[in-house]
Design a protein around this motif. Sequence first.
Motif, PDB file in Angstrom:
ATOM      1  N   ILE A  70       0.873  -1.154   0.000  1.00  0.00           N
ATOM      2  CA  ILE A  70       0.000   0.000   0.000  1.00  0.00           C
ATOM      3  C   ILE A  70       0.917   1.211   0.000  1.00  0.00           C
ATOM      4  CG2 ILE A  70      -1.699   1.325   1.329  1.00  0.00           C
ATOM      5  CD1 ILE A  70      -2.894  -1.149   0.162  1.00  0.00           C
ATOM      6  N   HIS A 108       0.352   6.078  -8.093  1.00  0.00           N
ATOM      7  CA  HIS A 108      -0.590   5.343  -7.269  1.00  0.00           C
ATOM      8  C   HIS A 108      -1.991   5.838  -7.598  1.00  0.00           C
ATOM      9  CE1 HIS A 108      -0.672   9.057  -4.954  1.00  0.00           C
ATOM     10  NE2 HIS A 108      -1.765   8.625  -4.367  1.00  0.00           N
ATOM     11  N   ASN A 109      -2.974   5.048  -7.200  1.00  0.00           N
ATOM     12  CA  ASN A 109      -4.367   5.424  -7.387  1.00  0.00           C
ATOM     13  C   ASN A 109      -4.879   6.040  -6.084  1.00  0.00           C
ATOM     14  OD1 ASN A 109      -7.121   5.608  -7.747  1.00  0.00           O
ATOM     15  ND2 ASN A 109      -7.348   3.567  -8.640  1.00  0.00           N
ATOM     16  N   GLU A 165      -7.684   6.646  -5.122  1.00  0.00           N
ATOM     17  CA  GLU A 165      -8.908   6.037  -4.604  1.00  0.00           C
ATOM     18  C   GLU A 165      -8.617   4.745  -3.840  1.00  0.00           C
ATOM     19  OE1 GLU A 165     -12.724   7.053  -7.042  1.00  0.00           O
ATOM     20  OE2 GLU A 165     -11.261   6.223  -8.432  1.00  0.00           O
ATOM     21  N   LYS A 166      -7.356   4.316  -3.848  1.00  0.00           N
ATOM     22  CA  LYS A 166      -6.933   3.165  -3.056  1.00  0.00           C
ATOM     23  C   LYS A 166      -6.291   3.667  -1.770  1.00  0.00           C
ATOM     24  CE  LYS A 166      -8.054   0.041  -6.154  1.00  0.00           C
ATOM     25  NZ  LYS A 166      -9.142  -0.930  -5.908  1.00  0.00           N
ATOM     26  N   HIS A 217      -3.973   4.704   1.016  1.00  0.00           N
ATOM     27  CA  HIS A 217      -2.548   4.998   1.044  1.00  0.00           C
ATOM     28  C   HIS A 217      -2.213   5.831   2.275  1.00  0.00           C
ATOM     29  CE1 HIS A 217      -4.543   8.234  -1.246  1.00  0.00           C
ATOM     30  NE2 HIS A 217      -3.580   9.040  -0.841  1.00  0.00           N
ATOM     31  N   ALA A 259      -8.111   7.716   1.625  1.00  0.00           N
ATOM     32  CA  ALA A 259      -8.396   7.501   0.206  1.00  0.00           C
ATOM     33  C   ALA A 259      -9.531   8.422  -0.210  1.00  0.00           C
ATOM     34  CB  ALA A 259      -8.780   6.044  -0.063  1.00  0.00           C
ATOM     35  N   GLN A 316     -12.728   9.255  -2.963  1.00  0.00           N
ATOM     36  CA  GLN A 316     -13.691   8.586  -3.839  1.00  0.00           C
ATOM     37  C   GLN A 316     -14.151   9.647  -4.836  1.00  0.00           C
ATOM     38  OE1 GLN A 316     -17.994   7.437  -2.863  1.00  0.00           O
ATOM     39  NE2 GLN A 316     -16.945   5.479  -2.650  1.00  0.00           N
ATOM     40  N   LYS A 345      -8.345  -5.297   1.421  1.00  0.00           N
ATOM     41  CA  LYS A 345      -7.832  -5.111   0.075  1.00  0.00           C
ATOM     42  C   LYS A 345      -8.799  -5.636  -0.979  1.00  0.00           C
ATOM     43  CE  LYS A 345      -2.993  -4.972   1.281  1.00  0.00           C
ATOM     44  NZ  LYS A 345      -1.647  -5.531   1.082  1.00  0.00           N
TER      45      LYS A 345
END
Length: 296
Positions: free
Chosen positions: A9, A41-42, A44-45, A47, A88, A90, A296
């Motif tokens: 992550i 990195h995304n 929305e994930k 972190h 994160a 959205q 996850k």
Amino acid sequence: MNRNMQNEIPNIVFNSQKANNSGIEIITIESLYERKSNVGHNSEKAHQVAFNMIVFYTAGVSRHLVDFVWHDVKKNTIVHISKEQIHAFQFNDGLKGFILLFTDDYLKKQINALPKNEIIRLFNAHLFSPIIQVPPDSNVEHYFRLFYDEYSNIKEDYNQENTYGALHSIIFSKLERLKQYQTVHLKRTDKLNTFLNFKSLLEGNYTKSRNADFYAQSLNITYKHLNTICKNIVNTTAKEFIDAFIVLEAKRLLINSEIKSTELAYTLGFEEPTNFVKYFKKHTGLTPNAFKKDYK
């Protein structure tokens, strides 16, 4: 922003695109969404961040994750995120706003210009919710836009650092004032000071002891007195606060690295991995491995 590639992550470190940056940056939510596939990195994930953030939503409706809890956000919602927290975004259609990022070193330089209760209120995840709802008649958005305009002005760099510092102080002061009306107002009392000392001791010793008596003795007070202080400040017992702190640390480590639950048990000070598994399941309802897989 940049990514530490050692972690499963991502751990995002401060890395401004602006030359000679002193540790502060402001971007828009829209620009982060547009470049999310190009920043390593995304967003929305989940972190972890190695800096502090204030996210101000100016349009749209969505949710924002902070330390494994989803919070509803809309126009005039502010989310403040402390260094080391997991979060994160959205992204939804029509979502707009500003993201003010600054390092701990920058915050330390600013402390002398800020009343100490503002630091306690805005960046103490164990004391307050990370959410502030700004009243429609507030002019907070004006200062975020002013900061963004100043930061984006590539032609004018004379004395900009002082300008950033002044605007940062204004934004902090305004948010603290709003937070004061939306939470119990904590004054600098002996109880609060003792609680903050307890929290500081816990941060440095939680791998050595999960026993509230240990911390009470270290503070030269009785267990009963420490319990009374914790109930007064955070409405939990000292032991409940210790357990919540350790479980949160465990969750962060579980999703932010390749560490095995057996290794994590020893890292957190448990003598046997099975004891850690029982402890974690008691407080979350899941085994460490199940939590990691489920999340996850």
